[in-house]
Design an enzyme around this catalytic site. Sequence first.
Site, PDB file in Angstrom:
ATOM      1  CG  HIS A 119      -2.002   0.811   0.903  1.00 31.16           C
ATOM      2  ND1 HIS A 119      -3.657   0.839   0.206  1.00 31.16           N
ATOM      3  CD2 HIS A 119      -1.742   2.085   1.199  1.00 31.16           C
ATOM      4  CE1 HIS A 119      -3.762   2.334   0.475  1.00 31.16           C
ATOM      5  NE2 HIS A 119      -3.595   2.535   1.341  1.00 31.16           N
ATOM      6  CG  ASP A 142      -7.249   2.066   1.338  1.00 34.76           C
ATOM      7  OD1 ASP A 142      -6.796   1.203   1.696  1.00 34.76           O
ATOM      8  OD2 ASP A 142      -7.299   3.553   1.390  1.00 34.76           O
TER       9      ASP A 142
END
Length: 221
Positions: free
Chosen positions: A165, A176
């Site tokens: 991420h 996400d």
Amino acid sequence: MAQRQTLLTRLSRLSVAGLLWAQACSAQIESGNRSKLAEDSWSVRMATALMNRHPDTLSHSNEARKGRWTYEQGVALEAIRRMWVASGDDRYFAYIKKNIDQFVTEDGSIKTYEYDTFNLDNIATGRQLLMLYRTTQDPKYRKAARVLRDQLADHPRTTSGGFWHKKIYPYQMWLDGIYMAEPFYAQYALTFDEPASFDDIAHQIILVEERTRDSRTGLLY
């Protein structure tokens, strides 16, 4: 059993890649069935309130993040883009362009963007670069989009091939991150003819689904 699992994985990737291709195609439609939206509709009222509150550029309430290239900006501008597509009202397009032009220089550099942080959040706003390039054919937007594409090419990955991420979170894939990176990645691949990239995009989504689905609730976490 192993062969069956391999087949299922391949079918999953084909299905996901197909959906991504369709999504990328639909995201590139900047004209079509447009209708005048009522001024008192909630969508118009919310978009107008946002633009009135941030007339010059979208900014974060946190002082340390004001005037920076952030994912929050990308989320809001994607909503404004959809308002432009739905209504044909060019004030929405002008607002997006004004925001992006405060960051993108003529040589395609992106002000405040930090390549070496390898942060997937920084990719989200790239969707507006692609839209602006398709609409205006101004090469600075293509160059800026290439900067973000280069980040993905160099981005650190897990041993399974998933994007970290952020560089500060080694070997962590976040749910996400799919929202932040993959829509841009898919649209870039379609715009600039990178068909093989859809396999990688599908791989990211399948990995997250495999590793983050709660077997008890069926929810992703």
